[in-house]
Design an enzyme around this catalytic site. Structure first.
Site, short mmCIF file in Angstrom:
data_model
loop_
_atom_site.label_atom_id
_atom_site.label_comp_id
_atom_site.label_asym_id
_atom_site.label_seq_id
_atom_site.Cartn_x
_atom_site.Cartn_y
_atom_site.Cartn_z
N ASP A 152 0.86 -1.17 0.00
CA ASP A 152 0.00 0.00 0.00
C ASP A 152 0.90 1.23 0.00
OD1 ASP A 152 -2.42 1.55 0.39
OD2 ASP A 152 -1.82 1.75 2.48
N LEU A 153 0.32 2.40 -0.20
CA LEU A 153 1.11 3.63 -0.24
C LEU A 153 0.97 4.45 1.05
CD1 LEU A 153 2.90 5.67 -1.77
CD2 LEU A 153 0.78 6.68 -2.66
N ASP A 154 -0.21 5.02 1.27
CA ASP A 154 -0.40 5.94 2.38
C ASP A 154 -0.25 5.24 3.72
OD1 ASP A 154 -1.10 8.51 1.05
OD2 ASP A 154 -2.69 7.28 0.19
N THR A 203 -2.54 1.13 -4.46
CA THR A 203 -3.07 2.18 -3.60
C THR A 203 -4.49 2.56 -4.00
OG1 THR A 203 -2.76 4.48 -2.90
CG2 THR A 203 -1.98 3.91 -5.10
N SER A 204 -5.25 3.01 -3.02
CA SER A 204 -6.59 3.53 -3.30
C SER A 204 -6.54 4.94 -3.85
CB SER A 204 -7.44 3.50 -2.02
OG SER A 204 -7.66 2.17 -1.59
N LYS A 230 -10.67 -1.34 -2.35
CA LYS A 230 -10.54 -2.12 -1.12
C LYS A 230 -11.76 -1.86 -0.24
CE LYS A 230 -5.57 -1.20 -1.37
NZ LYS A 230 -4.41 -0.52 -0.74
#
Length: 222
Positions: free
Chosen positions: A17-19, A107-108, A139
Site C-alpha cells: 500500500d502507499l499511504d 493504492t486507493s 478495497k
C-alpha cells in the site's frame, strides 16, 4: 512482535500500500479531507472507518449524487496540492531497494496523487503501480492486489501484501494473499493480519533464488 510463519515462507512478489505504509501522509490526508469536509459540511463521523477506501468511494458514501462530480474534483485538487510534511515511512527506502523488480504499489489513491506523494517523500515509484482508477472495485475488494499480481506475473498465493488499514488487510485475504500489517495508522488489535509490526524498519526483505524472504532482528518463526 512475532512474524508468525512469514519467515518460513517464500514469496514471488511483495505488494505494498502507499499511504501510511510507504509514505507518512497522515497529516496531509487530515488537512485535505478536513478542508473538503468543511466545504460540504460533512461531519468527521461521516468519514470514520473509511481508511483504505478509494477517494471516489468516500465521495459516493458522503455526497448526494448531483454534487459528486464537483466534490470529487475538489478533493482530487486538495490531495494533489497538499503534500507538505509528507515523508517516507521508516524502512520504506530500504524495502523498495531490496525488492526492486518484485515490488508493486497498490493504492486507493488516484495515480497523480500517488506519484505526488512518492515524490514528496523522496521515493522512486516501482515498476508496477496500481491506483484507484485502475480497478472497478476498491478495497476491501481484492481487485487492486490481483491486478498488481497479474502485472508482476506472480501467483496471488505467493504474494505478500503490506498494509496499514483493515480494508487493505481484508482485500489481501480476499485475494488469497498473506498480509503484513503496520500500526502506522491503526491499532494492532484492529489488524487481522498474519503478522503486525510498527513500520517497515522492523523487517528486512531478501530476494533469493527461491523467492522473497522476510526476517526481523530477534524474531523467529512462531
Amino acid at each position: 512482535m512475532n512474524l508468525g510463519s512469514l519467515p518460513t515462507q517464500r514469496f514471488d512478489a511483495v505488494i505494498l500500500d502507499l499511504d501510511n505504509t510507504l509514505v507518512d501522509s497522515q497529516e496531509a490526508l487530515v488537512a485535505a479531507f478536513g478542508s473538503w469536509a468543511r466545504e460540504y459540511r460533512i461531519s468527521p463521523d461521516q468519514l470514520t472507518g473509511r481508511a483504505g477506501w478509494r477517494t471516489r468511494d468516500i465521495v459516493d458514501a458522503a455526497i448526494e449524487k448531483p454534487r459528486r462530480a464537483e466534490a470529487l474534483a475538489l478533493i482530487d485538487e486538495l490531495e494533489l496540492t497538499t503534500t507538505e510534511g509528507i515523508t517516507a515511512i521508516p524502512g520504506a527506502v530500504e524495502a523498495l531497494s531490496a525488492l526492486h523488480e518484485v515490488a508493486a504499489v497498490a493504492t486507493s489513491s488516484r495515480r497523480p496523487v500517488a506519484l505526488a506523494r512518492l515524490a514528496a517523500a523522496g521515493l522512486e515509484p516501482p515498476r508496477v503501480m496500481v491506483s484507484g482508477e485502475d480497478v472497478e472495485r476498491g478495497k476491501p475488494e481484492p481487485d487492486a492486489f490481483l491486478l498488481a499480481a497479474r502485472r508482476l506475473d506472480a501467483d496471488p498465493a505467493r504474494c505478500l501484501v503490506v498494509e496499514d488499514a483493515p480494508a487493505g488487510v481484508e482485500a489481501a485475504h480476499r485475494a488469497g494473499m498473506s498480509a503484513l500489517a503496520l500500526t502506522t495508522s491503526t491499532p494492532s488489535a484492529d489488524l487481522d493480519a498474519e503478522a503486525v509490526v510498527t513500520d517497515l524498519s522492523e523487517v528486512s526483505f531478501t530476494v533469493g533464488r527461491d523467492g522473497v524472504s522476510i526476517t526481523a532482528p530477534g524474531v523467529t518463526a512462531g
